[in-house]
Design an enzyme around this catalytic site. Structure first.
Site, PDB file in Angstrom:
ATOM      1  N   ARG A  45      35.142  53.689 128.897  1.00 51.74           N
ATOM      2  CA  ARG A  45      35.240  52.744 127.787  1.00 51.74           C
ATOM      3  C   ARG A  45      36.695  52.297 127.603  1.00 51.74           C
ATOM      4  O   ARG A  45      36.959  51.120 127.369  1.00 51.74           O
ATOM      5  CB  ARG A  45      34.710  53.367 126.487  1.00 51.74           C
ATOM      6  CG  ARG A  45      34.683  52.370 125.345  1.00 51.74           C
ATOM      7  CD  ARG A  45      33.822  52.798 124.177  1.00 51.74           C
ATOM      8  NE  ARG A  45      33.507  51.631 123.374  1.00 51.74           N
ATOM      9  CZ  ARG A  45      33.835  51.513 122.084  1.00 51.74           C
ATOM     10  NH1 ARG A  45      34.461  52.503 121.477  1.00 51.74           N
ATOM     11  NH2 ARG A  45      33.509  50.423 121.420  1.00 51.74           N
ATOM     12  N   HIS A  49      38.168  48.578 127.497  1.00 49.01           N
ATOM     13  CA  HIS A  49      38.828  48.023 126.309  1.00 49.01           C
ATOM     14  C   HIS A  49      40.235  47.523 126.593  1.00 49.01           C
ATOM     15  O   HIS A  49      40.682  46.550 125.981  1.00 49.01           O
ATOM     16  CB  HIS A  49      38.811  49.054 125.167  1.00 49.01           C
ATOM     17  CG  HIS A  49      37.560  48.968 124.363  1.00 49.01           C
ATOM     18  ND1 HIS A  49      37.484  49.259 123.027  1.00 49.01           N
ATOM     19  CD2 HIS A  49      36.302  48.590 124.719  1.00 49.01           C
ATOM     20  CE1 HIS A  49      36.255  49.059 122.588  1.00 49.01           C
ATOM     21  NE2 HIS A  49      35.520  48.661 123.610  1.00 49.01           N
ATOM     22  N   TRP A 188      21.537  61.122 121.468  1.00 52.66           N
ATOM     23  CA  TRP A 188      21.888  62.368 122.152  1.00 52.66           C
ATOM     24  C   TRP A 188      20.981  62.547 123.355  1.00 52.66           C
ATOM     25  O   TRP A 188      21.436  62.866 124.453  1.00 52.66           O
ATOM     26  CB  TRP A 188      21.744  63.580 121.202  1.00 52.66           C
ATOM     27  CG  TRP A 188      22.951  63.740 120.355  1.00 52.66           C
ATOM     28  CD1 TRP A 188      23.078  63.502 119.020  1.00 52.66           C
ATOM     29  CD2 TRP A 188      24.251  64.133 120.794  1.00 52.66           C
ATOM     30  NE1 TRP A 188      24.365  63.731 118.602  1.00 52.66           N
ATOM     31  CE2 TRP A 188      25.114  64.113 119.669  1.00 52.66           C
ATOM     32  CE3 TRP A 188      24.787  64.486 122.031  1.00 52.66           C
ATOM     33  CZ2 TRP A 188      26.461  64.456 119.735  1.00 52.66           C
ATOM     34  CZ3 TRP A 188      26.129  64.826 122.091  1.00 52.66           C
ATOM     35  CH2 TRP A 188      26.951  64.799 120.954  1.00 52.66           C
TER      36      TRP A 188
HETATM   37  C1  HEM Z   1      28.717  43.183 124.560  1.00 53.50           C
HETATM   38  C2  HEM Z   1      29.670  44.012 125.018  1.00 53.50           C
HETATM   39  C3  HEM Z   1      29.812  45.428 124.504  1.00 53.50           C
HETATM   40  C4  HEM Z   1      29.650  45.915 123.233  1.00 53.50           C
HETATM   41  C5  HEM Z   1      29.307  45.147 121.952  1.00 53.50           C
HETATM   42  C6  HEM Z   1      29.881  47.361 123.309  1.00 53.50           C
HETATM   43  C7  HEM Z   1      29.819  48.221 122.215  1.00 53.50           C
HETATM   44  C8  HEM Z   1      29.920  49.599 122.297  1.00 53.50           C
HETATM   45  C9  HEM Z   1      29.833  50.496 121.165  1.00 53.50           C
HETATM   46  C10 HEM Z   1      29.637  50.069 119.708  1.00 53.50           C
HETATM   47  C11 HEM Z   1      29.961  51.771 121.641  1.00 53.50           C
HETATM   48  C12 HEM Z   1      29.955  53.060 120.841  1.00 53.50           C
HETATM   49  C13 HEM Z   1      31.375  53.534 120.569  1.00 53.50           C
HETATM   50  C14 HEM Z   1      31.363  54.806 119.737  1.00 53.50           C
HETATM   51  O1  HEM Z   1      30.698  54.764 118.667  1.00 53.50           O
HETATM   52  O2  HEM Z   1      31.969  55.824 120.163  1.00 53.50           O
HETATM   53  C15 HEM Z   1      30.121  51.674 123.073  1.00 53.50           C
HETATM   54  C16 HEM Z   1      30.262  52.762 123.914  1.00 53.50           C
HETATM   55  C17 HEM Z   1      30.490  52.675 125.278  1.00 53.50           C
HETATM   56  N1  HEM Z   1      30.736  51.504 125.983  1.00 53.50           N
HETATM   57 FE1  HEM Z   1      30.352  49.627 125.319  1.00 53.50          FE
HETATM   58  N2  HEM Z   1      30.161  47.729 124.605  1.00 53.50           N
HETATM   59  C18 HEM Z   1      30.146  46.579 125.363  1.00 53.50           C
HETATM   60  C19 HEM Z   1      30.446  46.486 126.720  1.00 53.50           C
HETATM   61  C20 HEM Z   1      30.822  47.562 127.520  1.00 53.50           C
HETATM   62  C21 HEM Z   1      31.317  47.435 128.889  1.00 53.50           C
HETATM   63  C22 HEM Z   1      31.520  46.098 129.621  1.00 53.50           C
HETATM   64  C23 HEM Z   1      31.563  48.704 129.348  1.00 53.50           C
HETATM   65  C24 HEM Z   1      32.089  49.172 130.671  1.00 53.50           C
HETATM   66  C25 HEM Z   1      32.062  48.474 131.799  1.00 53.50           C
HETATM   67  C26 HEM Z   1      31.208  49.617 128.253  1.00 53.50           C
HETATM   68  C27 HEM Z   1      31.287  50.988 128.340  1.00 53.50           C
HETATM   69  C28 HEM Z   1      30.974  51.866 127.286  1.00 53.50           C
HETATM   70  C29 HEM Z   1      30.863  53.320 127.441  1.00 53.50           C
HETATM   71  C30 HEM Z   1      31.019  54.114 128.753  1.00 53.50           C
HETATM   72  C31 HEM Z   1      30.553  53.827 126.174  1.00 53.50           C
HETATM   73  C32 HEM Z   1      30.329  55.294 125.791  1.00 53.50           C
HETATM   74  C33 HEM Z   1      31.618  55.838 125.237  1.00 53.50           C
HETATM   75  C34 HEM Z   1      31.513  57.279 124.759  1.00 53.50           C
HETATM   76  O3  HEM Z   1      30.451  57.915 124.984  1.00 53.50           O
HETATM   77  O4  HEM Z   1      32.526  57.786 124.189  1.00 53.50           O
HETATM   78  N3  HEM Z   1      30.768  48.898 127.163  1.00 53.50           N
HETATM   79  N4  HEM Z   1      30.094  50.344 123.457  1.00 53.50           N
END
Ligand code: HEM
Ligand SMILES: O=C1CCNc2c1cnc1ccccc21
Length: 290
Positions: A45, A49, A188
């Protein structure tokens, strides 16, 4: 103009493989983080970002300057929870002071993906630390409460196609949402630290109910305790996205191939690597043991 990549002088594949190995070994050691999910998803993530702030209209933001190291960017509410990844990487940065922050943040995502059995991700060094004044302002990262059209428009800034957008979002097979970070909770049950096409399988196989969560935000929940963000769910509401969701749910190899290409494009957006040789492909720890 694009930023010109300038690799850390005298550093080659072996040097970057050492950084890869240090990150990979730390991932194995600290496996208890976040209910035994580990730091892998959080590092992926972070790599997204630091790259997702890119704006092709003025070539601002993006992974080049490593500006996430400044509070201005790190304190963006959209980056809540990524302090864990940043703290994880501090001792790595100290052990390898010659690597730029932009290269470290992106290499950490590549390492995490490969160590979680994802595809091999070709990676190029050459990002050069910029000043705090170059840090992008907050608000460039996407809003999870929106729909498929919003997602298409949002990724239009990077010049991504429908197919690239769907492939990239497949990274949501990893990890979970945390109410205290983003105002979304779960799952989970399906939270994993193995890179697969299950995000697409879940989207198509579960019957989703739109419900308000404890933070008052709407999210889609299934009777198995799985969840999807509204932006995730937008991929099956929108016919043009849905055909790629079906393709990747059926064909994990196609997903791996297309994710790899889209992820490299995301991490390298705004940077001219033409002066550099070919990309590095790192060995996983398992490949080096044998
Ligand atoms: C429309 C685009 C996206 C939105 C709105 C979005 C939103 C989110 C949100 C709200 C979370 C939860 C964060 C938390 O509460 O800890 C999350 C987690 C995550 N996102 Fe996205 N995301 C997007 C695109 C992406 C992309 C492009 C990637 C990677 C190529 C990605 C990888 C991840 C990963 C790996 C997590 C898990 C993080 C964790 O478990 O700590 N996301 N995302
Ligand atoms: O279906 C899954 C698998 C576990 N992780 C996520 C799913 C769906 N959406 C997500 C959205 C953000 C972070 C993790 C997930």
């Amino acid at each position: 103009a694009l930023h010109l990549a300038q690799a850390e002088d005298g550093k080659g594949l072996d040097d970057f493989q050492k950084v890869y190995n240090a990150i990979a070994e730390k991932l194995r050691d600290e496996d208890e983080f976040d209910g035994y999910i580990g730091y892998g998803p959080n590092l992926v993530r972070l790599s997204w970002h630091v790259s997702g702030t890119f704006d092709k209209n003025d070539n601002s933001g993006g992974s080049f300057g490593g500006t996430y190291r400044f509070k201005k960017e790190a304190d963006d509410p959209a980056n809540k929870g990524l302090q864990n990844a940043a703290r994880f990487l501090e001792p790595i940065a100290k052990k390898f002071p010659w690597i730029s922050h932009g290269d470290l943040y992106t290499l950490a995502g590549v390492t995490a993906l490969q160590e979680m059995q994802g595809p091999k991700i070709p990676w190029r060094p050459g990002r050069v630390d910029a000043d705090e004044k170059d840090a992008p302002e907050n608000g460039r990262l996407p809003d999870a409460s929106k729909d498929g059209n919003y997602v298409r428009h949002y990724f239009g800034r990077f010049g991504f196609s429908d197919q690239e957008i769907v492939a990239l979002l497949g990274a949501h097979c990893l990890g979970k949402t945390h109410l205290e970070n983003s105002g979304y909770e779960g799952p989970w049950g399906a939270a994993t630290n193995t890179f697969t096409n299950e995000f697409f399988v879940n989207l198509l196989n579960e019957n989703w109910k739109l419900e308000k969560n404890d933070a008052g935000n709407e999210q889609y929940n299934s009777n198995k305790g799985y969840m999807m963000l509204p932006t995730d769910y937008g991929l099956i509401q929108d016919g043009k996205f849905k055909k790629y969701v079906e393709k990747y749910a059926k064909d994990q190899d196609a997903f791996f191939e297309d994710f790899k290409s889209a992820y490299v494009k995301l991490l390298e957006n705004g940077i001219d690597f033409s002066k550099l040789g070919k990309a590095y492909v790192f060995k996983t720890l398992d490949e080096q043991d044998s």
